[in-house]
Design an enzyme around this catalytic site. Structure first.
Site, mmCIF file in Angstrom:
data_model
loop_
_atom_site.group_PDB
_atom_site.id
_atom_site.type_symbol
_atom_site.label_atom_id
_atom_site.label_comp_id
_atom_site.label_asym_id
_atom_site.label_seq_id
_atom_site.Cartn_x
_atom_site.Cartn_y
_atom_site.Cartn_z
ATOM 1 N N LEU A 13 14.152 1.088 97.236
ATOM 2 C CA LEU A 13 13.304 2.692 96.811
ATOM 3 C C LEU A 13 13.851 2.381 95.194
ATOM 4 C CD1 LEU A 13 14.316 5.031 99.673
ATOM 5 C CD2 LEU A 13 11.998 4.465 99.167
ATOM 6 N N ASP A 14 13.435 3.044 94.570
ATOM 7 C CA ASP A 14 13.957 3.384 93.105
ATOM 8 C C ASP A 14 14.407 3.960 93.143
ATOM 9 O OD1 ASP A 14 12.567 5.291 91.721
ATOM 10 O OD2 ASP A 14 10.737 4.307 92.675
ATOM 11 N N MET A 15 15.354 3.841 91.769
ATOM 12 C CA MET A 15 16.705 4.640 91.701
ATOM 13 C C MET A 15 16.482 6.264 91.456
ATOM 14 S SD MET A 15 19.186 4.544 88.986
ATOM 15 C CE MET A 15 20.342 5.356 88.432
ATOM 16 N N TYR A 16 15.154 6.586 91.729
ATOM 17 C CA TYR A 16 14.575 7.993 91.668
ATOM 18 C C TYR A 16 14.062 8.621 92.504
ATOM 19 C CZ TYR A 16 16.673 7.269 86.637
ATOM 20 O OH TYR A 16 17.361 6.327 85.387
#
Length: 247
Positions: A114-117
């Site tokens: 999952l990306d950081m945001y």
């Protein structure tokens, strides 16, 4: 869930490494090809090599890999917060999802990314075969996201998402899309979108391809697993039934 069973038999080196929690099986294949793995002090670069855990000494990056027979299989569901990177160790020393898992002695790795945001459902485990099953496209494990979009989404955009859209050098597989809420005053839309691919930032790119910027993204489900009963940043072990649901 923890599972202590591990059969002592000849298995492929990359599978053994993955079972020990080094990384996913595909990443372990890269490590072997790059000459980072030794078996009985000999560098191995071919993927067909098999090892017997009770006899062979396997080293990765200069360190011996602990025999998986001595380790429990661990399966964890985390409700990932925004601001954490999905990796074991970050080269820029940012906080990782591993920092959130306290009191687990086994070496675990994230299943997919999952990306950081992006917040939401993330599995972590030391079972390489399980990582392979959940992440490989051929198993078509569904991932469900709730995306908050800037603008009032139109039916035409929904149809495009459902049929597949062109992103960079590929066309996405058909998605399941449901409108959850439209706020005409704030001019934002909230949709639920379910895919079974796992390409980098795919949901964000899909929405941008049909003309809508994602301003918030949360993964609510992986397969049948939901995180609605976990607060952001909390985690729990999977049950045996939940692990078996991916078979």
């Amino acid at each position: 869930m923890k599972n202590e069973e591990y059969k002592d038999e000849e298995i492929r080196l990359q599978k053994y490494m993955a079972d020990c929690g080094v990384d996913s099986r595909r990443k372990c294949e890269e490590y072997i090809s790059n000459g980072l793995v030794k078996v009985n002090e000999k560098i191995i670069t071919e993927l067909g090599v098999k090892v017997k855990p009770s006899k062979d000494i396997v080293e990765y990056n200069g360190k011996r890999i602990e025999n998986s027979k001595k380790n429990d299989k661990v399966y964890i569901l985390l409700n990932k917060p925004i601001g954490y990177v999905t990796t074991v160790k970050d080269q820029f020393e940012r906080q990782t999802v591993i920092d959130l898992i306290k009191g687990v002695k086994e070496r675990i790795v994230p299943v997919g990314r999952l990306d950081m945001y992006t917040s939401g459902a993330l599995i972590l485990t030391n079972d390489g075969e399980f990582v392979y099953k959940v992440t490989h496209p051929k198993y078509e494990i569904e991932k469900t996201y709730v995306a908050t979009l800037s603008g009032i989404i139109q039916n035409e955009a929904i149809e495009k998402l459902e049929n597949g859209v062109a992103i960079e050098d590929y066309i996405t597989k058909p998605a399941k899309v449901k409108i959850l809420k439209i706020d005409y005053e704030k001019r934002i839309s909230r949709i639920e979108i379910t895919i079974h691919e796992g390409k980098n930032r795919e949901v964000r790119k899909m929405c941008e391809a049909v003309g809508y910027k994602v301003i918030a993204l949360h993964r609510s489900k992986i397969g049948k697993l939901k995180v609605k009963d976990l607060k952001i940043g909390e985690w729990r072990y999977l049950t045996k039934k939940e692990v078996e649901s991916f078979n």
